[in-house]
Design a protein around this motif. Structure first.
Motif, PDB file in Angstrom:
ATOM      1  N   PRO A 450      36.038  35.882  44.335  1.00  0.00           N
ATOM      2  CA  PRO A 450      35.062  36.414  45.283  1.00  0.00           C
ATOM      3  C   PRO A 450      33.955  35.400  45.552  1.00  0.00           C
ATOM      4  CG  PRO A 450      34.617  37.287  43.109  1.00  0.00           C
ATOM      5  CD  PRO A 450      35.870  36.452  42.990  1.00  0.00           C
ATOM      6  N   PRO A 451      33.267  35.504  46.674  1.00  0.00           N
ATOM      7  CA  PRO A 451      32.184  34.550  46.977  1.00  0.00           C
ATOM      8  C   PRO A 451      31.023  34.637  45.992  1.00  0.00           C
ATOM      9  CG  PRO A 451      32.250  36.330  48.608  1.00  0.00           C
ATOM     10  CD  PRO A 451      33.495  36.448  47.785  1.00  0.00           C
ATOM     11  N   VAL A 494      32.468  42.154  38.291  1.00  0.00           N
ATOM     12  CA  VAL A 494      31.006  42.212  38.311  1.00  0.00           C
ATOM     13  C   VAL A 494      30.497  42.538  39.706  1.00  0.00           C
ATOM     14  CG1 VAL A 494      28.872  40.923  37.934  1.00  0.00           C
ATOM     15  CG2 VAL A 494      30.826  40.603  36.380  1.00  0.00           C
ATOM     16  N   GLY A 495      30.978  41.775  40.705  1.00  0.00           N
ATOM     17  CA  GLY A 495      30.578  42.027  42.079  1.00  0.00           C
ATOM     18  C   GLY A 495      29.215  41.463  42.438  1.00  0.00           C
ATOM     19  N   ALA A 500      26.237  33.717  36.116  1.00  0.00           N
ATOM     20  CA  ALA A 500      27.284  33.162  35.254  1.00  0.00           C
ATOM     21  C   ALA A 500      27.374  33.868  33.914  1.00  0.00           C
ATOM     22  CB  ALA A 500      27.037  31.665  35.052  1.00  0.00           C
ATOM     23  N   GLU A 501      26.246  34.317  33.381  1.00  0.00           N
ATOM     24  CA  GLU A 501      26.249  34.990  32.089  1.00  0.00           C
ATOM     25  C   GLU A 501      27.075  36.272  32.099  1.00  0.00           C
ATOM     26  OE1 GLU A 501      22.140  32.968  32.284  1.00  0.00           O
ATOM     27  OE2 GLU A 501      23.733  33.601  33.645  1.00  0.00           O
ATOM     28  N   ASP A 502      27.265  36.850  33.295  1.00  0.00           N
ATOM     29  CA  ASP A 502      28.034  38.096  33.378  1.00  0.00           C
ATOM     30  C   ASP A 502      29.528  37.886  33.158  1.00  0.00           C
ATOM     31  OD1 ASP A 502      25.710  39.503  34.102  1.00  0.00           O
ATOM     32  OD2 ASP A 502      26.027  39.076  36.235  1.00  0.00           O
ATOM     33  N   LEU A 503      30.014  36.688  33.463  1.00  0.00           N
ATOM     34  CA  LEU A 503      31.463  36.481  33.502  1.00  0.00           C
ATOM     35  C   LEU A 503      32.135  36.659  32.142  1.00  0.00           C
ATOM     36  CD1 LEU A 503      31.521  33.492  36.004  1.00  0.00           C
ATOM     37  CD2 LEU A 503      32.361  35.817  36.432  1.00  0.00           C
ATOM     38  N   PRO A 504      31.638  36.033  31.065  1.00  0.00           N
ATOM     39  CA  PRO A 504      32.301  36.272  29.775  1.00  0.00           C
ATOM     40  C   PRO A 504      32.280  37.743  29.370  1.00  0.00           C
ATOM     41  CG  PRO A 504      30.846  34.362  29.636  1.00  0.00           C
ATOM     42  CD  PRO A 504      30.549  35.039  30.942  1.00  0.00           C
ATOM     43  N   GLU A 505      31.190  38.447  29.724  1.00  0.00           N
ATOM     44  CA  GLU A 505      31.086  39.850  29.316  1.00  0.00           C
ATOM     45  C   GLU A 505      32.012  40.750  30.133  1.00  0.00           C
ATOM     46  OE1 GLU A 505      29.435  39.656  26.579  1.00  0.00           O
ATOM     47  OE2 GLU A 505      29.014  37.614  27.278  1.00  0.00           O
ATOM     48  N   ALA A 506      32.449  40.281  31.286  1.00  0.00           N
ATOM     49  CA  ALA A 506      33.390  41.057  32.101  1.00  0.00           C
ATOM     50  C   ALA A 506      34.831  40.864  31.659  1.00  0.00           C
ATOM     51  CB  ALA A 506      33.244  40.672  33.577  1.00  0.00           C
ATOM     52  N   LEU A 507      35.087  39.849  30.855  1.00  0.00           N
ATOM     53  CA  LEU A 507      36.467  39.535  30.477  1.00  0.00           C
ATOM     54  C   LEU A 507      37.167  40.638  29.684  1.00  0.00           C
ATOM     55  CD1 LEU A 507      36.516  35.728  29.663  1.00  0.00           C
ATOM     56  CD2 LEU A 507      37.880  36.930  31.376  1.00  0.00           C
ATOM     57  N   PRO A 508      36.517  41.302  28.739  1.00  0.00           N
ATOM     58  CA  PRO A 508      37.256  42.319  27.970  1.00  0.00           C
ATOM     59  C   PRO A 508      37.926  43.372  28.846  1.00  0.00           C
ATOM     60  CG  PRO A 508      35.226  41.791  26.835  1.00  0.00           C
ATOM     61  CD  PRO A 508      35.175  41.078  28.156  1.00  0.00           C
TER      62      PRO A 508
END
Length: 518
Positions: A450-451, A494-495, A500-508
């Motif tokens: 996504p953008p 996440v949307g 950037a900090e959100d990305l690892p937390e979205a992985l699970p």
């Protein structure tokens, strides 16, 4: 662009124009006639149109080849169902040959010469549906003359909201292999292609012009695919398999990754470390100068920190064979020392991901890097290496024929493949249409980013994710593909508002969904 098969369990092969032509020929050699294939293609387009729109005026733009033959079929089938169909042809219909001529003879309505003015607001009904059957994926040169003018006016009508366009195979003016616009191409609400997508369906800017993409079965046997040796695919979970956890497994079996941490821009290495851990690396060490030790040590309790001044230098790190994969680049700093460290790591035979500052520092030294990975000083087997450049970093390390990377103006698929061959490594060319290429010619195109991912630190997380997957034993090409897809899926999860900090937390959640569905 949407298509359910891009999220399925099986690989989605992308056939270039030449291979698609060979698939047609192989199908006919297997007993499926050309007219049967063309009739099935036109029927598929008509079916998809009727599934989405009520009866309305239709203008079919017929081209001079097989795409135009498909257009005759669409016109005939819609007219048979009571739609008001007008057909305009490019070139003398009497000069058509082969299957297109067969379909011309089955069309009972009138045919007019191609007239661009028919698309002007004062001459067409406001709910006109235009079927673009001019050229399809086989176009190899820029549009000109009446074809260019009609596509230009069609584009204007679509942008003004007066017209709706449906493309047969590929919007006319798009190159099937590269997705590049050859003069002009109109935005479509729907594109119907056949058997397999083309690379140009996923590469930009082509992907943005397709609308909904439907890949229709027209009777080409699946058995024709293997002899074509397809070497490009959509990057989907069907292309790779994530490491599987074992009931009796332990952290040491999930790999030990090392992130080389810079002393000033520490956020990049910390983001990368978080990505590597979240994607499954069993252990992670951040190696840094003593001056940055306290900052790294206070950030992530689950990460170990190694002081290169107090605990031992890089050679001491490398002496521990359990530390299987290294990442260098995010926030590390540019210069000859970074380049020399990259070469040292490359000679070690360990898994290696090079990103950001490492790539910029290696400018002009591609030959040395390749020699370090594969030469006599390397380990017993060439190190699995992934480089993750954006376009600027690609130009710095690979750009130009003198570096072996090819023409900087070429499309992204061509450039990624040339770089992979020149460097003897897997190249993950970052962008909205990220391309992953291996030295053996395999390539994958990622279309799920996504953008929102266009934010500082996003690429650092991606580099860490690829590192974490490499550390768990995934082959380099598959690790790069999986990392890129997971990165896009996390971004979608996440949307808006993503950092950037959100990305690892979205992985699970992304990984859980994969485990549940795949």
């Amino acid at each position: 662009m949407t298509d359910t098969r891009f999220s399925g369990k099986n690989p989605v092969h992308l056939l270039d124009v030449a291979r698609m032509g060979a698939a047609d020929q192989a199908a006919m050699a297997a007993g499926v006639s050309g007219p049967t294939l063309m009739a099935a293609a036109g029927w598929a387009v008509a079916r998809e149109i009727r599934a989405r729109w009520q009866r309305r005026p239709v203008l079919v733009l017929r081209g001079p080849g097989n795409n135009g033959g498909d257009g005759y079929v669409v016109a005939r089938l819609l007219a048979k169902k009571g739609w008001s169909v007008r057909l305009m042809g490019l070139g003398d219909p009497e000069r058509l040959t082969g299957d297109a001529a067969v379909m011309r003879d089955l069309w009972r309505g009138p045919e007019e010469p191609l007239d661009p003015s028919a698309l002007d607001s004062i001459r067409c009904p406001p709910d006109l549906l235009v079927i673009d059957a001019l050229f399809g994926a086989g176009l190899a040169r820029s549009l000109e003359g009446a074809a260019l003018e009609v596509i230009t006016r069609l584009t204007r009508g679509v942008e003004e909201g007066r017209l709706t366009c449906v493309a047969v195979d590929m919007p006319s003016g798009l190159h099937g292999n590269t997705g590049q616009v050859l003069g002009a191409a109109a935005p479509c609400a729907l594109t119907v292609t056949f058997f397999c997508p083309k690379p140009g369906h996923l590469l930009l800017p082509g992907r943005t012009l397709l609308g909904e993409l439907v890949v229709a079965d027209i009777g080409i046997p699946e058995s024709v695919l293997a002899p074509l040796a397809p070497d490009c695919a959509a990057n989907t979970p069907g292309l790779w398999r994530l490491p599987q956890l074992r009931v009796a497994g332990h952290k040491y079996q999930r790999g030990h990754a090392v992130v080389m941490g810079g002393a000033r821009m520490t956020g990049a290495a910390r983001l990368a470390a978080r990505g590597a851990r979240r994607v499954g690396a069993g252990l992670l060490t951040i190696a840094c100068a003593e001056e940055a030790f306290a900052l790294y040590a206070g950030d992530q309790p689950g990460a170990m920190v190694w002081s290169l001044d107090r605990d031992g230098d890089v050679e001491t790190l490398l002496a521990d064979r359990r530390k299987s994969t290294y990442l260098l680049g995010p926030g590390y700093g540019r210069g000859s020392e970074t380049a020399d460290l990259a070469l040292t790591l490359a000679r070690s035979g360990r898994g290696l991901v090079l990103d950001a500052d490492a790539l910029s520092s290696l400018s002009g030294r591609l030959g040395e890097l390749r020699e370090a990975l594969t030469g006599p000083q390397a380990g017993p087997q060439a190190a699995p290496c992934v480089v993750t450049p954006h376009d600027g970093e690609w130009a710095s390390l690979f750009g130009g024929t003198e570096a072996g990377g090819g023409d900087p103006s070429a499309d992204r698929l061509t450039r990624a493949r040339a770089a992979a061959r020149a460097g003897g490594m897997v190249v993950l060319l970052k962008g909205a249409d990220t391309v992953i290429a291996a030295p053996d010619g395999r390539a994958a195109i990622t279309a799920n980013a996504p953008p929102d991912l266009a934010t500082a630190g996003s690429g650092d997380v991606l580099a860490g994710m690829v590192t974490g997957l490499l550390a768990q034993g995934m082959p380099a090409f598959e690790a790069a593909c999986a990392g890129a897809w997971l990165h896009g899926a996390a971004g979608q999860n996440v949307g808006p508002g993503l950092i950037a900090e959100d990305l690892p937390e979205a992985l699970p959640k992304v990984l859980q969904a994969l485990d549940t569905t795949g």
